[in-house]
Design a protein around this motif. Structure first.
Motif, PDB file in Angstrom:
ATOM      1  N   PHE A  16      16.762   9.973 -38.582  1.00 22.37           N
ATOM      2  CA  PHE A  16      17.542   9.572 -39.835  1.00 22.37           C
ATOM      3  C   PHE A  16      16.333   9.159 -40.713  1.00 22.37           C
ATOM      4  N   HIS A  17      15.095   8.586 -40.408  1.00 17.86           N
ATOM      5  CA  HIS A  17      14.118   8.130 -41.322  1.00 17.86           C
ATOM      6  C   HIS A  17      13.421   9.319 -41.835  1.00 17.86           C
ATOM      7  N   LEU A  18      13.329  10.338 -41.048  1.00 20.92           N
ATOM      8  CA  LEU A  18      12.614  11.626 -41.774  1.00 20.92           C
ATOM      9  C   LEU A  18      13.625  12.314 -42.559  1.00 20.92           C
ATOM     10  N   LYS A  19      14.796  12.461 -42.340  1.00 18.46           N
ATOM     11  CA  LYS A  19      15.779  12.915 -43.451  1.00 18.46           C
ATOM     12  C   LYS A  19      15.947  12.283 -44.439  1.00 18.46           C
ATOM     13  N   ARG A  20      15.860  11.130 -44.549  1.00 15.40           N
ATOM     14  CA  ARG A  20      15.673  10.348 -45.775  1.00 15.40           C
ATOM     15  C   ARG A  20      14.551  10.391 -46.682  1.00 15.40           C
ATOM     16  N   VAL A  21      13.320  10.858 -45.837  1.00 14.31           N
ATOM     17  CA  VAL A  21      11.975  10.983 -46.639  1.00 14.31           C
ATOM     18  C   VAL A  21      12.133  12.551 -47.141  1.00 14.31           C
ATOM     19  N   ILE A  22      12.547  13.420 -46.486  1.00 13.07           N
ATOM     20  CA  ILE A  22      12.801  14.804 -46.974  1.00 13.07           C
ATOM     21  C   ILE A  22      13.630  14.734 -48.250  1.00 13.07           C
ATOM     22  N   ASP A  23      14.846  13.919 -48.257  1.00 20.02           N
ATOM     23  CA  ASP A  23      15.469  13.876 -49.535  1.00 20.02           C
ATOM     24  C   ASP A  23      14.857  13.237 -50.705  1.00 20.02           C
ATOM     25  N   THR A  24      14.118  12.104 -50.413  1.00 24.19           N
ATOM     26  CA  THR A  24      13.446  11.377 -51.269  1.00 24.19           C
ATOM     27  C   THR A  24      12.127  11.534 -51.777  1.00 24.19           C
ATOM     28  N   GLN A  25      11.367  12.078 -50.724  1.00 27.50           N
ATOM     29  CA  GLN A  25       9.964  12.410 -50.666  1.00 27.50           C
ATOM     30  C   GLN A  25       9.070  11.117 -50.626  1.00 27.50           C
ATOM     31  N   LYS A  26       9.960  10.227 -50.240  1.00 26.34           N
ATOM     32  CA  LYS A  26       9.150   8.678 -50.191  1.00 26.34           C
ATOM     33  C   LYS A  26       9.269   8.080 -49.039  1.00 26.34           C
ATOM     34  N   ALA A  72       4.952  13.424 -37.213  1.00 24.38           N
ATOM     35  CA  ALA A  72       4.138  13.710 -38.425  1.00 24.38           C
ATOM     36  C   ALA A  72       4.019  14.695 -39.059  1.00 24.38           C
ATOM     37  N   HIS A  73       4.316  15.810 -38.343  1.00 23.03           N
ATOM     38  CA  HIS A  73       4.094  17.093 -39.119  1.00 23.03           C
ATOM     39  C   HIS A  73       5.461  17.365 -39.980  1.00 23.03           C
ATOM     40  N   VAL A  74       6.468  16.757 -39.677  1.00 16.07           N
ATOM     41  CA  VAL A  74       7.711  16.959 -40.352  1.00 16.07           C
ATOM     42  C   VAL A  74       7.394  16.018 -41.674  1.00 16.07           C
ATOM     43  N   LEU A  75       6.710  14.867 -41.662  1.00 15.39           N
ATOM     44  CA  LEU A  75       6.470  13.953 -42.494  1.00 15.39           C
ATOM     45  C   LEU A  75       5.719  14.865 -43.434  1.00 15.39           C
ATOM     46  N   THR A  76       4.591  15.391 -43.077  1.00 15.45           N
ATOM     47  CA  THR A  76       3.852  15.970 -43.930  1.00 15.45           C
ATOM     48  C   THR A  76       4.406  17.036 -44.699  1.00 15.45           C
ATOM     49  N   LEU A  77       5.071  17.865 -44.224  1.00 19.22           N
ATOM     50  CA  LEU A  77       6.198  19.049 -44.732  1.00 19.22           C
ATOM     51  C   LEU A  77       6.987  18.247 -45.907  1.00 19.22           C
ATOM     52  N   ALA A  78       7.674  17.153 -45.528  1.00 19.76           N
ATOM     53  CA  ALA A  78       8.689  16.466 -46.354  1.00 19.76           C
ATOM     54  C   ALA A  78       7.932  15.871 -47.733  1.00 19.76           C
ATOM     55  N   LEU A  79       6.632  15.359 -47.369  1.00 15.84           N
ATOM     56  CA  LEU A  79       5.905  14.669 -48.438  1.00 15.84           C
ATOM     57  C   LEU A  79       5.270  15.892 -49.593  1.00 15.84           C
ATOM     58  N   ALA A  80       5.011  16.921 -49.005  1.00 18.96           N
ATOM     59  CA  ALA A  80       4.580  17.923 -49.578  1.00 18.96           C
ATOM     60  C   ALA A  80       5.722  18.729 -50.490  1.00 18.96           C
ATOM     61  N   GLY A  81       6.856  18.351 -50.305  1.00 16.30           N
ATOM     62  CA  GLY A  81       8.126  19.106 -51.001  1.00 16.30           C
ATOM     63  C   GLY A  81       8.736  20.281 -50.199  1.00 16.30           C
ATOM     64  N   HIS A  82       8.168  20.517 -49.030  1.00 18.61           N
ATOM     65  CA  HIS A  82       8.661  21.602 -48.067  1.00 18.61           C
ATOM     66  C   HIS A  82      10.017  21.181 -47.651  1.00 18.61           C
ATOM     67  N   LYS A  83      11.011  21.146 -48.152  1.00 22.98           N
ATOM     68  CA  LYS A  83      12.290  20.328 -47.652  1.00 22.98           C
ATOM     69  C   LYS A  83      12.898  21.200 -46.730  1.00 22.98           C
ATOM     70  N   SER A  84      12.927  22.597 -46.871  1.00 30.61           N
ATOM     71  CA  SER A  84      13.555  23.417 -46.063  1.00 30.61           C
ATOM     72  C   SER A  84      12.927  23.507 -44.590  1.00 30.61           C
ATOM     73  N   GLU A  85      11.525  23.772 -44.663  1.00 30.72           N
ATOM     74  CA  GLU A  85      10.926  23.823 -43.537  1.00 30.72           C
ATOM     75  C   GLU A  85      10.855  22.434 -42.504  1.00 30.72           C
ATOM     76  N   ALA A  86      10.717  21.378 -43.441  1.00 31.71           N
ATOM     77  CA  ALA A  86      11.126  19.990 -42.647  1.00 31.71           C
ATOM     78  C   ALA A  86      12.338  19.684 -42.126  1.00 31.71           C
ATOM     79  N   LYS A  87      13.377  20.371 -42.884  1.00 31.56           N
ATOM     80  CA  LYS A  87      14.979  20.161 -42.373  1.00 31.56           C
ATOM     81  C   LYS A  87      14.879  20.993 -40.918  1.00 31.56           C
ATOM     82  N   ALA A  88      14.331  22.274 -40.996  1.00 30.33           N
ATOM     83  CA  ALA A  88      14.480  23.118 -39.948  1.00 30.33           C
ATOM     84  C   ALA A  88      13.741  22.589 -38.579  1.00 30.33           C
TER      85      ALA A  88
END
Length: 115
Positions: A16-26, A72-88
Motif C-alpha cells: 500500500f505504501h508503494l502504491k501511494r508512491v507510484i501514484d504521487t511520486q513522493k 527499493a527497486h519498486v521505489l526507484t521505478l516509482a520515483l523515476a516516473g516508471h509507473k507501469s513497471e512499478a505497478k507490474a
C-alpha cells in the motif's frame, strides 16, 4: 498480537505504501532507507539473539533481505516516473509480489508452528 503477527502486518502494508508512491511520486523514505533490511523492526528482531533462534532463520533472513531489495527497486521505478513497471512489480507474478508472499508465508508458518 504477537511479534510475528506484527511483522506480517508491517510487511504486508508495504504494498500500500508503494502504491501511494507510484501514484504521487513522493515518499517519506529514501531508496537506501528502504533497502536497509536491518533498519525495520523485523530486521532488528532478526539481528537479535532471539531472532537467530527462529525456525528457518537463514531462509527468513534471506527472504527479508530480498524483500527490502525488491521494495527499493519498486521505489526507484516509482520515483523515476516508471509507473507501469512499478505497478507490474506489485501485481500477481511481479518480483516484489512473489517475494513478499514468500516472506509472509514463511512467517505465517513460524507463527502457526509456535501456537
Amino acid at each position: 498480537m504477537n511479534k510475528i503477527d506484527k511483522m506480517i502486518l508491517a510487511h504486508s502494508q508495504w504494498k500500500f505504501h508503494l502504491k501511494r508512491v507510484i501514484d504521487t511520486q513522493k515518499a517519506s523514505f529514501t531508496v537506501d532507507e528502504l533497502r536497509d533490511h536491518h533498519h525495520c523492526d523485523f530486521g532488528k528482531l532478526l539481528d537479535s539473539a532471539e531472532g537467530k533462534t527462529l525456525a528457518d532463520y537463514s531462509k527468513i533472513s534471506e527472504l527479508h533481505k530480498k524483500f527490502h531489495h525488491d521494495a527499493a527497486h519498486v521505489l526507484t521505478l516509482a520515483l523515476a516516473g516508471h509507473k507501469s513497471e512499478a505497478k507490474a512489480e506489485l501485481e500477481f507474478g511481479g518480483q516484489f509480489s512473489r517475494v513478499s508472499a514468500m516472506l509472509v508465508n514463511k512467517l505465517t508458518e513460524i507463527e502457526e508452528s509456535s501456537s
